[in-house]
Design an enzyme around this catalytic site. Sequence first.
Site, PDB file in Angstrom:
ATOM      1  N   HIS A 152      -9.103   4.910  -2.324  1.00 56.42           N
ATOM      2  CA  HIS A 152      -8.433   4.928  -1.015  1.00 56.42           C
ATOM      3  C   HIS A 152      -9.324   5.696  -0.040  1.00 56.42           C
ATOM      4  O   HIS A 152     -10.338   6.286  -0.428  1.00 56.42           O
ATOM      5  CB  HIS A 152      -7.069   5.621  -1.131  1.00 56.42           C
ATOM      6  CG  HIS A 152      -6.024   4.750  -1.728  1.00 56.42           C
ATOM      7  ND1 HIS A 152      -4.949   4.299  -1.021  1.00 56.42           N
ATOM      8  CD2 HIS A 152      -5.911   4.215  -2.970  1.00 56.42           C
ATOM      9  CE1 HIS A 152      -4.202   3.527  -1.791  1.00 56.42           C
ATOM     10  NE2 HIS A 152      -4.770   3.467  -2.987  1.00 56.42           N
TER      11      HIS A 152
ATOM     12  N   ASP B  47       0.853  -1.198   0.000  1.00 55.76           N
ATOM     13  CA  ASP B  47       0.000   0.000   0.000  1.00 55.76           C
ATOM     14  C   ASP B  47       0.894   1.256   0.000  1.00 55.76           C
ATOM     15  O   ASP B  47       1.821   1.349   0.813  1.00 55.76           O
ATOM     16  CB  ASP B  47      -0.856  -0.053   1.281  1.00 55.76           C
ATOM     17  CG  ASP B  47      -1.983   0.961   1.301  1.00 55.76           C
ATOM     18  OD1 ASP B  47      -2.421   1.383   0.222  1.00 55.76           O
ATOM     19  OD2 ASP B  47      -2.442   1.303   2.413  1.00 55.76           O
ATOM     20  N   HIS B  48       0.631   2.176  -0.879  1.00 54.13           N
ATOM     21  CA  HIS B  48       1.381   3.437  -0.948  1.00 54.13           C
ATOM     22  C   HIS B  48       2.896   3.241  -1.031  1.00 54.13           C
ATOM     23  O   HIS B  48       3.656   3.865  -0.267  1.00 54.13           O
ATOM     24  CB  HIS B  48       1.044   4.352   0.249  1.00 54.13           C
ATOM     25  CG  HIS B  48      -0.373   4.827   0.239  1.00 54.13           C
ATOM     26  ND1 HIS B  48      -0.812   5.852  -0.571  1.00 54.13           N
ATOM     27  CD2 HIS B  48      -1.465   4.394   0.917  1.00 54.13           C
ATOM     28  CE1 HIS B  48      -2.111   6.030  -0.387  1.00 54.13           C
ATOM     29  NE2 HIS B  48      -2.530   5.154   0.498  1.00 54.13           N
TER      30      HIS B  48
ATOM     31  N   ASP C  35       2.887   5.007  -5.397  1.00 52.09           N
ATOM     32  CA  ASP C  35       2.135   6.244  -5.185  1.00 52.09           C
ATOM     33  C   ASP C  35       3.002   7.446  -5.551  1.00 52.09           C
ATOM     34  O   ASP C  35       3.743   7.975  -4.730  1.00 52.09           O
ATOM     35  CB  ASP C  35       1.682   6.318  -3.722  1.00 52.09           C
ATOM     36  CG  ASP C  35       0.845   7.560  -3.448  1.00 52.09           C
ATOM     37  OD1 ASP C  35       0.701   8.401  -4.372  1.00 52.09           O
ATOM     38  OD2 ASP C  35       0.332   7.700  -2.328  1.00 52.09           O
TER      39      ASP C  35
ATOM     40  N   ILE D 157      -9.833   0.034   3.148  1.00 50.10           N
ATOM     41  CA  ILE D 157     -10.389   0.311   4.482  1.00 50.10           C
ATOM     42  C   ILE D 157      -9.351  -0.057   5.541  1.00 50.10           C
ATOM     43  O   ILE D 157      -8.920  -1.213   5.616  1.00 50.10           O
ATOM     44  CB  ILE D 157     -11.696  -0.494   4.693  1.00 50.10           C
ATOM     45  CG1 ILE D 157     -12.764  -0.035   3.690  1.00 50.10           C
ATOM     46  CG2 ILE D 157     -12.191  -0.347   6.136  1.00 50.10           C
ATOM     47  CD1 ILE D 157     -14.006  -0.893   3.634  1.00 50.10           C
TER      48      ILE D 157
HETATM   49  P1  13P Z   1      -8.954   4.846   5.576  1.00 51.95           P
HETATM   50  O1  13P Z   1      -8.066   5.672   6.443  1.00 51.95           O
HETATM   51  O2  13P Z   1     -10.157   5.604   5.161  1.00 51.95           O
HETATM   52  O3  13P Z   1      -9.308   3.541   6.182  1.00 51.95           O
HETATM   53  O4  13P Z   1      -8.137   4.543   4.211  1.00 51.95           O
HETATM   54  C1  13P Z   1      -7.228   3.491   4.143  1.00 51.95           C
HETATM   55  C2  13P Z   1      -6.432   3.528   2.889  1.00 51.95           C
HETATM   56  O5  13P Z   1      -6.692   4.222   1.947  1.00 51.95           O
HETATM   57  C3  13P Z   1      -5.252   2.641   2.823  1.00 51.95           C
HETATM   58  O6  13P Z   1      -4.497   2.859   1.685  1.00 51.95           O
HETATM   59  O1  G3H Z   2      -3.376   4.640   3.538  1.00 45.44           O
HETATM   60  C1  G3H Z   2      -2.923   4.564   4.643  1.00 45.44           C
HETATM   61  C2  G3H Z   2      -3.179   3.409   5.516  1.00 45.44           C
HETATM   62  O2  G3H Z   2      -4.293   3.616   6.333  1.00 45.44           O
HETATM   63  C3  G3H Z   2      -1.967   3.003   6.290  1.00 45.44           C
HETATM   64  O3  G3H Z   2      -1.624   3.934   7.251  1.00 45.44           O
HETATM   65  O4  G3H Z   2       0.873   4.179   7.220  1.00 45.44           O
HETATM   66  O5  G3H Z   2      -0.489   4.579   9.315  1.00 45.44           O
HETATM   67  O6  G3H Z   2      -0.153   2.278   8.414  1.00 45.44           O
HETATM   68  P1  G3H Z   2      -0.259   3.752   8.105  1.00 45.44           P
HETATM   69 ZN    ZN Z   3      -4.526   4.880   0.978  1.00 42.94          ZN
END
Ligand code: 13P
Ligand code: G3H
Ligand code: ZN
Length: 383
Positions: free
Chosen positions: A282, A142-143, A164, A326
Amino acid sequence: MADSLWLIARFTQSSGFTPWVKRAISFRPLAIGQTIKRFNNQQFNNNKMISYKELGLVNTRKMFAKAVDGGYAIPAFNFNNMEQLQAIIMAAVETKSPVILQVSKGARNYANQTLLRYMAQGAVEYAKELGCAHPEIVLHLDHGDSFETCKSCIDMGFSSVMIDGSALPYDENVALTKKVVDYAHQYDVTVEGELGVLAGVEDEVSAAESHYTKPEEVIDFVTKTGVDSLAISIGTSHGAYKFTPEQCTVDPATGRLVPPPLAFDVLEAIEKKLPGFPIVLHGSSSVPQDEVDTINKYGGALKAAVGIPEEQLRKAAKSAVCKINIDSDSRLAMTAAIRKTFAEKPAEFDPRKYLGPARDNMKKLYVHKIINVLGSNDKLEEA
Ligand code: 13P
Ligand code: G3H
Ligand code: ZN
């Protein structure tokens, strides 16, 4: 035997080992044999490229095509710990849903990327043990913030990565995303890119304001980069405080804040440009007010936390939006259950006694999201 001699020779040739180790070899053949094996396993793991296919994971390609056609979205749940992962897998198995396990930078810093990867591998086996013969589980970065991070995840068995580059100038985003795609596709790993900026404050993902995706850019971006899916910005944002009270109206019946609607016109314009192309949202937590109330009732201080209404996510899931992220909602469900246990049973100090209810509450949330918001239940090819 020949193998063992070769291993010993290789071990003793290694310049990093002190003479006492070499001396020990001649006296403790059995113990040293085990040491050599450990050393070689470590070398093997360090050098070998691990394909997610060997781990029983899948990429997103087929999953997304089916979701776009079928008018539902795949849940992308973040995980940082065992209880969250167990709850996700239990929910996915119970509802016969495909699922994306997401690992953020924050998660990698907290729990360690290698450990999380092995946990995801364990999750596939766990799903089978729970009765799902053919689980469809994606392990997704993720990201991802650099080519190196994406490469390292691909090399160790992730089946999907997000690069990202949304905060970069357009041309740099294109170049970086293409570089990741070119590498990932050699190994049949799928890639999510992002255009447009989401607002929100989280540990690792933050931006002061959002900028909606420009529909006029999406064809060029997708064509030049070759991405498999595109995250867009249409008014969602990260975290539990998605809108300020000033951006909301107040529901006179409940006194609750009502957030502004998502920019469905932007989504429609993007879909027209890219018919059938997988779109990702997201920042799609809904910030359930019952969990916020429980947290506040038992000593928390979450003021004016507000998320994306579930009806809007349901509407988005019926479109080309085929992945909905989520994370915050799971954090809220976990925190609410832990606070409640601590308040009601102050003498409790066995972590299983408060993490267990937290896991149950997260599982309930995931099942609800899958069935009532995303519609991905009963969508496994073969259960
Ligand atoms: P939320 O903070 O809305 O749960 O989004 C999570 C997210 O986009 C993870 O990449
Ligand atoms: O998109 C972001 C996610 O909610 C992850 O957040 O980097 O705090 O784990 P985090
Ligand atoms: Zn995100």
